[in-house]
Structures are given as C-alpha cells and as structure tokens.
Design an enzyme around this catalytic site. Structure first.
Site, short mmCIF file in Angstrom:
data_model
loop_
_atom_site.label_atom_id
_atom_site.label_comp_id
_atom_site.label_asym_id
_atom_site.label_seq_id
_atom_site.Cartn_x
_atom_site.Cartn_y
_atom_site.Cartn_z
N GLY A 3 0.83 -1.20 0.00
CA GLY A 3 0.00 0.00 0.00
C GLY A 3 0.86 1.24 0.00
O GLY A 3 2.02 1.23 -0.42
N SER A 4 0.30 2.33 0.48
CA SER A 4 0.99 3.61 0.43
C SER A 4 2.12 3.69 1.46
O SER A 4 2.11 3.00 2.49
CB SER A 4 0.01 4.75 0.69
OG SER A 4 -0.41 4.75 2.04
N GLU A 25 5.74 -3.36 1.04
CA GLU A 25 5.87 -3.01 -0.37
C GLU A 25 5.04 -1.76 -0.56
O GLU A 25 3.81 -1.81 -0.62
CB GLU A 25 5.38 -4.17 -1.25
CG GLU A 25 5.76 -4.02 -2.72
CD GLU A 25 4.65 -3.39 -3.54
OE1 GLU A 25 4.76 -2.17 -3.79
OE2 GLU A 25 3.71 -4.07 -3.91
N LEU A 26 5.73 -0.60 -0.66
CA LEU A 26 5.06 0.69 -0.55
C LEU A 26 5.11 1.46 -1.87
O LEU A 26 5.32 0.89 -2.92
CB LEU A 26 5.69 1.47 0.61
CG LEU A 26 5.76 0.70 1.93
CD1 LEU A 26 6.48 1.50 3.00
CD2 LEU A 26 4.37 0.29 2.40
N CYS A 59 2.25 0.30 -8.47
CA CYS A 59 3.34 0.94 -7.75
C CYS A 59 4.64 0.95 -8.55
O CYS A 59 5.56 1.71 -8.23
CB CYS A 59 3.57 0.25 -6.41
SG CYS A 59 3.75 -1.54 -6.56
N GLU A 157 3.98 10.44 -6.76
CA GLU A 157 3.49 9.35 -7.59
C GLU A 157 2.09 9.72 -8.09
O GLU A 157 1.16 9.89 -7.30
CB GLU A 157 3.44 8.06 -6.77
CG GLU A 157 3.07 6.84 -7.57
CD GLU A 157 3.10 5.57 -6.72
OE1 GLU A 157 3.36 4.49 -7.26
OE2 GLU A 157 2.84 5.66 -5.50
#
Length: 234
Positions: A3-4, A25-26, A59, A157
C-alpha cells in the site's frame, strides 16, 4: 503490507512495540531512462507498458520519463502518436479497450491536479490532458512534454495515465535526477550500450531495474524496494 508509504509508516510504528516482523511493499516514483542509442519504436512500446498498464495504477508504473536530448523531440512525437492511436478508454469487458477508470474520484482529482500543475509550470500537453467524455473516474491517456523538477509529477506518484517527458543531456546527470526521490521501488533503462546497462543498474537506487523492457517483475524473482518504498522482499 502492500500500500501507500504513509500507511506503511504507521504500521511500522504500531508494530515496533511488540517487535513484529513486517514486510513492506510501498509507493514508488519510478524513472524510465531512454538514451539516444535506444531503438525508439521499441522504447515507446516499453514506456507504454510501464506507464499505462492498469491505467497507470501500479506501484511500479513509470512516473518520470527521462529522454536524452538528441532524441527527445522524435521520441515525444512517437509516444504521443502511439498513445493517440492505440489507447482506447472504456469498459474493460469490451474488445479493444486498453484503459479503464481510475479507482475513485479522489484518484481522478489527483490526476487532474498533476496535469494542471504541469501546464502551469511550463509543460505542454501533447495528447489527452482532460477527464474522458465517459465521465465517472475515466481520464484521457496523457503525454506531457517539457516536464521539469518544479512539477508535482516529478515529486509525487501520480498513479494515473499521465506520461511526463523530462529531457537530459548525459548519463551522470540522469542518474542523479532519477535518484532524486525518497522512493526506491522500480526503475527502467532503455539503451543498446551494454556498459551503460551495467553502470545504470548498479547506480540507480531502486530495488528492481528493468532493462530494455517495460516489466521488472516475474513470479520467480524477488519483489521489493529500497529507501521509503519498502522493507524486505516477496
């Protein structure tokens, strides 16, 4: 957790008291480097794959596209023509549709903000740049040339179908600019110089670097980032 970066940091803080093991995992801010010795037609297809898959909502989507000055104009024209001719927005269950909606209204508003900010800071919209006539959270696939570091698309992003094109002159310069972000998930390099491939992959501060293609991941390979883009590999 996937996520963020903002939520990932909150979870890391909350996990510290009980020393929980975590994997993060950002967010990303992926650069795509196109050098003047690249096959431009193939590079265009790779950029489209890296930028526009899932309407730019992954991402590892290319967020900043750096193109060497000697081929900048040609590449920009080729990319704009390809996006205009091949990107069809609509219902994903219909044949021929390549671009669906953004996830929600907030996602649409962020894309609109990034495009307007780019225009206000000297960017030129070559293709798209507006919400799609279908309404809801659909947005036109967009290519913006003359992008620069003052724009939100450089620092944040976008998570949408916006491809900003930045110009660069030499290898050292573009490596420094590509690394100029707190994110470090994915990056991409397109060149025919094997020496440059090794130099770039060693110097780019990203957990995964794709070479001469628009995909960095595979089921058999570790997936993860560095800096504020993650912790651990999956």
């Amino acid at each position: 957790f996937t996520g963020s970066t903002r939520v990932g940091k909150l979870l890391l803080k909350q996990s510290a008291d009980t020393v929980k093991r975590v994997s993060m995992e950002l967010g990303g801010n992926a650069p795509f480097l196109v050098f003047d010795d690249a096959d431009l037609d193939l590079a265009v297809k790779a950029v489209v794959a890296a930028k526009f898959r899932n309407t730019g909502q992954t991402c590892v989507c290319a967020n900043r596209i750096f193109v060497q000055r000697g081929v900048y104009d040609t590449f920009a024209d080729k990319l704009a023509a390809y996006v205009s001719s091949n990107m069809r927005v609509g219902n994903g269950f219909e044949d021929g549709v390549t671009q669906g909606p953004l996830i929600n209204q907030a996602g649409l508003e962020k894309v609109k903000q990034h495009v307007e900010d780019a225009k206000n800071n000297g960017g030129s919209v070559m293709v798209g740049g507006e919400p799609h006539e279908l309404g809801h959270s659909f947005f036109q696939p967009t290519v913006i040339r003359d992008a620069n570091a003052d724009m939100l698309v450089y620092r944040e992003e976008t998570f949408g179908p916006v491809a900003p094109l930045f110009v660069f002159d030499d290898e050292d310069e573009v490596i420094e600019r590509a690394n100029d972000t707190t994110a470090g998930l994915a990056g991409y390099v397109y060149t025919s110089d094997i020496g440059r491939i090794w130099r770039c992959t060693e110097q780019l501060q990203f957990g995964m670097v794709g070479v001469n293609g628009g995909v960095t991941s595979h089921a058999t390979l570790p997936f993860g980032g560095v800096k504020e883009s993650g912790l651990g590999k999956e």
